[in-house]
Design an enzyme around this catalytic site. Structure first.
Site, PDB file in Angstrom:
ATOM      1  N   ALA A 133      -1.179  -7.702   0.622  1.00 25.89           N
ATOM      2  CA  ALA A 133      -0.204  -7.006   1.462  1.00 25.89           C
ATOM      3  C   ALA A 133      -0.953  -6.206   2.526  1.00 25.89           C
ATOM      4  CB  ALA A 133       0.665  -6.087   0.626  1.00 25.89           C
ATOM      5  N   CYS A 134      -0.659  -6.490   3.788  1.00 24.88           N
ATOM      6  CA  CYS A 134      -1.415  -5.908   4.899  1.00 24.88           C
ATOM      7  C   CYS A 134      -1.466  -4.386   4.845  1.00 24.88           C
ATOM      8  CB  CYS A 134      -0.803  -6.384   6.216  1.00 24.88           C
ATOM      9  SG  CYS A 134      -1.554  -5.653   7.690  1.00 24.88           S
ATOM     10  N   PHE A 135      -0.335  -3.751   4.557  1.00 20.25           N
ATOM     11  CA  PHE A 135      -0.272  -2.296   4.665  1.00 20.25           C
ATOM     12  C   PHE A 135      -0.856  -1.577   3.455  1.00 20.25           C
ATOM     13  CE2 PHE A 135       2.022  -3.387   8.322  1.00 20.25           C
ATOM     14  CZ  PHE A 135       2.020  -2.271   9.151  1.00 20.25           C
TER      15      PHE A 135
END
Length: 219
Positions: A133-135
């Protein structure tokens, strides 16, 4: 950062494949740098070119999925402000290293957030990866607020230009923020809409590429 900047504040919520296709079509046009803000017609997840479909599907849940042409991780859309910047090869900024462009765009974004009262800072070091997940994974020059990553981006550079796709996950960011961000990025602002030719080309590209099972599940 740009002597002239075309700004497209697209008010029409669109499906993920069409949003991705519009960015690619705009990148292919030889023109000044372009900043596009866009919306999603349903809660969605975009995931980077190199991410495995199974992992994206796991994180997405019931959200619509689309694979990006850019790299990066898995990003949820719907409540965020999504934007893209297309820099054609004739633009002086294209000659800069991709990391420098990333840093300058996010530095400008942070300045725009601070102008509207949000205390934003840029990360100086890369954290250990804990998720696709990027964030969940701040990298150098990502934008943080109170220790939480609120803005990240992914890029793709070709011979003809550079595509920077970003997401800002910081509550409701209105027209004032969008105008401020654009003003800080470009000395001369030219406001435009999505042209009919661009939209038609993007609709075809979405059908032939971004909406296909082969593209979605290529990894």
């Amino acid at each position: 950062m740009f002597p002239e900047l075309i700004v497209i504040d697209d008010p029409t919520p669109r499906p993920g494949p069409l949003n991705m296709a519009i960015d690619e079509v705009l990148l292919s046009i030889a023109r000044p740098a372009t900043l596009r803000f866009y919306r999603w017609n349903t809660p969605s997840v975009s995931f980077g070119y190199f991410v495995r479909f199974a992992k994206a599907r796991e994180i997405a849940g019931n959200r619509a999925l689309v694979r990006r042409w850019t790299g990066g991780g898995i990003v949820r859309h719907g409540d965020d402000l999504t934007y893209s910047i297309m820099i054609g090869a004739p633009n002086d900024a294209f000659a800069l290293p991709s990391k420098t462009i990333y840093q300058r765009v996010h530095s400008t974004l942070g300045n725009a957030l601070r102008e509207i009262g949000i205390v934003a800072v840029l990360t100086e070091t890369k954290a250990a990866k804990i998720s696709d997940a990027c964030f969940a994974n701040p990298v150098v020059s990502d934008v943080m607020e109170s220790g939480r990553k609120i803005a990240g981006a992914a890029q793709r550079k070709t011979r003809s230009g550079l595509l920077h796709q970003g997401s800002i996950q910081c509550g409701s960011l209105d027209e004032r923020f969008r105008d401020t961000f654009a003003r800080l990025l470009g000395k001369r602002i030219v406001e435009e809409g999505i042209g009919t030719d661009v939209l038609h080309a993007a609709e075809e590209l979405a059908i032939l590429k971004y909406a296909t099972v082969d593209w979605l599940r290529r990894r």
